[in-house]
Design an enzyme around this catalytic site. Structure first.
Site, short mmCIF file in Angstrom:
data_model
loop_
_atom_site.label_atom_id
_atom_site.label_comp_id
_atom_site.label_asym_id
_atom_site.label_seq_id
_atom_site.Cartn_x
_atom_site.Cartn_y
_atom_site.Cartn_z
N HIS A 28 0.84 -1.21 0.00
CA HIS A 28 0.00 0.00 0.00
C HIS A 28 0.88 1.25 0.00
O HIS A 28 0.60 2.21 -0.73
CB HIS A 28 -0.90 0.05 1.24
CG HIS A 28 -1.92 -1.02 1.31
ND1 HIS A 28 -2.07 -1.83 2.42
CD2 HIS A 28 -2.87 -1.43 0.42
CE1 HIS A 28 -3.05 -2.68 2.20
NE2 HIS A 28 -3.55 -2.45 0.99
N LYS A 52 -16.46 -7.46 5.78
CA LYS A 52 -15.22 -8.22 5.56
C LYS A 52 -14.64 -8.76 6.86
O LYS A 52 -13.66 -9.50 6.83
CB LYS A 52 -14.17 -7.33 4.88
CG LYS A 52 -14.43 -7.07 3.42
CD LYS A 52 -13.24 -6.35 2.82
CE LYS A 52 -13.34 -6.23 1.33
NZ LYS A 52 -12.14 -5.60 0.75
N ARG A 101 -1.55 -5.71 -8.32
CA ARG A 101 -0.37 -6.53 -8.03
C ARG A 101 -0.14 -7.56 -9.12
O ARG A 101 0.98 -7.86 -9.47
CB ARG A 101 -0.54 -7.24 -6.70
CG ARG A 101 -0.54 -6.35 -5.50
CD ARG A 101 -0.74 -7.18 -4.25
NE ARG A 101 -1.97 -7.95 -4.37
CZ ARG A 101 -3.05 -7.79 -3.61
NH1 ARG A 101 -3.05 -6.90 -2.65
NH2 ARG A 101 -4.11 -8.52 -3.79
#
Length: 164
Positions: A28, A52, A101
């Protein structure tokens, strides 16, 4: 440079980078530093995301992000519990930063970018890739390592470790 191009450039002075940041990682931070080199202001928006079931509280995740980014010029941290598009609109920001990514991230991120644009046509999504060194780092991996009491310190900013 014509007037239209100047208006377009001026609209990209601020951007928003959102996530649950559970916890914020070096991956991040890589994206945040890249974004801070492009934009005058980068808002780090920490999503509450209770569905989540995050490992760390929303308040703690906001604190982690603030501590980790305190020395990066132009970066501010906010917590939120709304649609990202609504937050961006309320802050008068039209650029959303997303990190990619791997190819596996692309399909999801592309769908989110299109969904955001369908809600607010002025929203642009800019995708940034971390360095190869940070390409494998994710909050999910860090949480797994923490859960099993493994060595994770090299994957998160030192400020986060101090806050823990």
């Amino acid at each position: 440079m014509n007037k239209e191009n100047k208006e377009q450039i001026s609209s990209y002075k601020s951007a928003i980078y959102s996530g649950t940041f559970d916890p914020i990682t070096n991956g991040h931070m890589d994206i945040i530093k890249r974004a801070a080199n492009i934009f005058d202001e980068v808002i780090i928006a920490v999503a509450k995301s209770e569905r989540k079931k995050p490992m760390f509280s929303h308040e703690k995740r906001v604190q982690f992000a603030k501590e980790a980014t305190k020395n990066i010029t132009g970066v501010k941290v906010v917590g939120f519990d709304t649609l990202l598009v609504d937050l961006a609109t309320s802050l008068n920001i039209t650029t959303i930063i997303r990190g990619l990514r791997a190819v596996s991230d692309f399909e999801y991120e592309l769908q989110m970018g299109y969904a955001n644009s369908s809600i607010n046509k002025t929203i642009e999504t800019l995708y940034l890739m971390p360095t190869l060194e940070n390409a494998f780092v994710s909050s999910t991996i860090v949480r797994e390592i923490i859960l099993f009491k493994g060595k994770f310190q090299h994957l998160v900013p030192k400020e986060v470790i101090e806050c823990m």
